[in-house]
Design an enzyme around this catalytic site. Structure first.
Site, PDB file in Angstrom:
ATOM      1  N   SER A 165       0.994  -1.006  -0.243  1.00  0.00           N
ATOM      2  CA  SER A 165      -0.051   0.285  -0.103  1.00  0.00           C
ATOM      3  C   SER A 165       1.234   1.444  -0.297  1.00  0.00           C
ATOM      4  O   SER A 165       2.412   0.746   0.089  1.00  0.00           O
ATOM      5  CB  SER A 165      -0.732  -0.264   1.164  1.00  0.00           C
ATOM      6  N   ASP A 179      -1.017  -1.289  -3.963  1.00  0.00           N
ATOM      7  CA  ASP A 179      -2.644  -1.718  -3.987  1.00  0.00           C
ATOM      8  C   ASP A 179      -3.232  -0.487  -3.184  1.00  0.00           C
ATOM      9  O   ASP A 179      -2.881   0.736  -2.148  1.00  0.00           O
ATOM     10  CB  ASP A 179      -3.024  -2.949  -2.150  1.00  0.00           C
ATOM     11  N   HIS A 215     -12.483  -3.699   4.843  1.00  0.00           N
ATOM     12  CA  HIS A 215     -10.547  -4.077   5.182  1.00  0.00           C
ATOM     13  C   HIS A 215     -10.596  -4.025   6.748  1.00  0.00           C
ATOM     14  O   HIS A 215     -11.626  -3.637   8.079  1.00  0.00           O
ATOM     15  CB  HIS A 215      -9.512  -3.247   4.478  1.00  0.00           C
ATOM     16  N   SER A 221      -9.945 -11.187   4.184  1.00  0.00           N
ATOM     17  CA  SER A 221      -9.896 -12.465   5.189  1.00  0.00           C
ATOM     18  C   SER A 221     -10.168 -13.333   6.172  1.00  0.00           C
ATOM     19  O   SER A 221     -11.916 -12.778   5.642  1.00  0.00           O
ATOM     20  CB  SER A 221      -8.149 -11.667   6.302  1.00  0.00           C
ATOM     21  N   ILE A 280      -5.165 -10.443   0.891  1.00  0.00           N
ATOM     22  CA  ILE A 280      -5.101 -10.783   1.848  1.00  0.00           C
ATOM     23  C   ILE A 280      -3.967 -10.351   3.306  1.00  0.00           C
ATOM     24  O   ILE A 280      -3.085 -10.469   2.808  1.00  0.00           O
ATOM     25  CB  ILE A 280      -4.890 -12.603   2.710  1.00  0.00           C
ATOM     26  N   THR A 326      -4.865  -9.198   6.880  1.00  0.00           N
ATOM     27  CA  THR A 326      -5.274  -9.323   8.254  1.00  0.00           C
ATOM     28  C   THR A 326      -4.771 -10.856   8.874  1.00  0.00           C
ATOM     29  O   THR A 326      -4.725 -10.410  10.386  1.00  0.00           O
ATOM     30  CB  THR A 326      -6.644  -8.648   8.924  1.00  0.00           C
TER      31      THR A 326
HETATM   32 ZN   LIG Z   1      -8.577  -2.957  -0.350  1.00  0.00          ZN
END
Ligand SMILES: [Zn+2]
Length: 361
Positions: free
Chosen positions: A50, A83, A198, A235, A276, A278
């Site tokens: 990210s 991301d 998220h 997740s 994924i 978390t």
């Molecule tokens: Zn996302």
């Protein structure tokens, strides 16, 4: 080195009917854990960063970390993906640092929190698609705003996401609009909003069709059978990981994630990339908490990071197997960006719009 574009990897996944987990990364331990898992089961991987991860780790460190992983595991195709890119510059600089794929999230404006209108989303996504395809990189777009169908609330993580109440129709991607969006932007993959969010607190009970709209995926796949779909916030938030964290002094309220069987159902309907983060965070945190409680005198980071890596490796490997990617890495011959650029230029990779277009023409 076996770096692969998202497009080539997801085309392969579609051909063989599997899904690829996309794991978030911001440090060395996560990178080693993901590649060790991939190596054990011969699975291709998507590693994504990210904007927050890029600023935490530093672009130069990340670039060399991915180079190192590719050098260590030359037989594993690695897709490096941005991301939730918030604007053209974020996507362009990702490619500059060796990413083979970017997400342009035009569902939100460049501030990464204000929901954007459809025309803005098409315009900014198309601009990134043009730029990325010139150099052979892939683009994921997003249509619909991620958030909870239980509460109607958007969610924010790592500084990204709308905070506040959303209309029900903003939280679900419209299948007709999805067709129009893919045709207008020529994205390689499409993230859709269908009730996932998220973080760890996705659902207050095991999700059913009211709060996890798998029917939206099926409907979009029916109209866009050749478009790779992406599930964000996927997740599973396993009970055993919640229990380990809480047993060793954590305070995570009871929560539910996206059940693996629902993701497997999605994979039967065009879902090829499953995000994924978390689950891996929880696996590492649980392992570290356990060491801290059982051996409070320990102060060598390796003594708790090694078990943390091992816990994350186990989660990654399990998802690779559950989504059908095990055994697939050795079947893929990654093409360099330059070869992908030629394929785009020749029109080979233009979206094939399915039944809706034929019906309309
Ligand atoms: Zn996302």
């Amino acid at each position: 080195m076996a770096r692969i574009t998202l497009r080539q990897l997801l085309d392969h996944a579609a051909e063989y009917g599997y899904g690829v987990p996309a794991f978030n990364i911001n440090n060395m331990e996560q990178g080693l854990a993901i590649l060790e898992a991939a190596d054990k089961v011969d699975a291709p991987v998507i590693i994504q960063a990210s904007r927050g991860a890029r600023s935490y780790a530093n672009d130069i460190v990340l670039k060399h970390l991915i180079d190192a992983l590719a050098e260590m595991y030359p037989h594993i195709p690695i897709c490096m993906h941005q991301d939730h890119g918030n604007n053209e510059a974020t996507c362009a600089t990702a490619i500059q640092y060796g990413f083979t794929s970017v997400m342009m999230d035009g569902s939100l404006k460049a501030d990464a929190k204000t929901p954007a209108d459809y025309d803005y989303n098409v315009r900014v996504t198309k601009a990134v698609v043009d730029m990325a395809h010139w150099v052979g990189a892939s683009v994921e777009g997003e249509l619909g705003v991620l958030g909870s169908l239980e509460t109607g609330m958007g969610e924010k993580e790592d500084g990204h996401g709308f905070e506040g109440k959303l209309d029900h129709d903003q939280l679900l991607t419209d299948p007709d609009q999805a067709v129009d969006f893919v045709r207008a932007t020529e994205v390689d993959a499409l993230a859709i909003a269908m009730g996932t969010s998220h973080g760890a607190y996705k659902f207050t009970r095991k999700p059913d069709g009211d709060v996890l709209a798998m029917n939206v995926i099926e409907e979009i796949h029916r109209r866009l059978p050749n478009t790779h779909l992406v599930m964000h916030g996927s997740s599973s938030v396993p009970q055993d990981l919640q229990d380990i964290i809480n047993k060793y002094g954590g305070e995570m309220p009871q929560t539910w994630g996206v059940p693996v069987e629902e993701i497997q159902r999605g994979i039967k309907h065009g879902v090829r990339k499953i995000n994924i983060d978390t689950d891996n965070r929880m696996a590492m945190t649980g392992a570290i908490r356990k060491i801290f409680v059982e051996n409070p005198g320990e102060f060598d980071p390796r003594k708790y990071l090694k078990p943390a890596m091992e816990a994350m490796r186990a989660v990654c490997q399990q998802r690779m197997e559950e989504f059908g990617g095990a055994g697939m890495a050795s079947k893929i011959k990654p093409l360099p960006l330059s070869a992908m650029a030629k394929r785009y230029a020749a029109g080979e990779l233009a979206p094939k719009i399915g039944i809706t277009r034929q019906a309309a023409e």
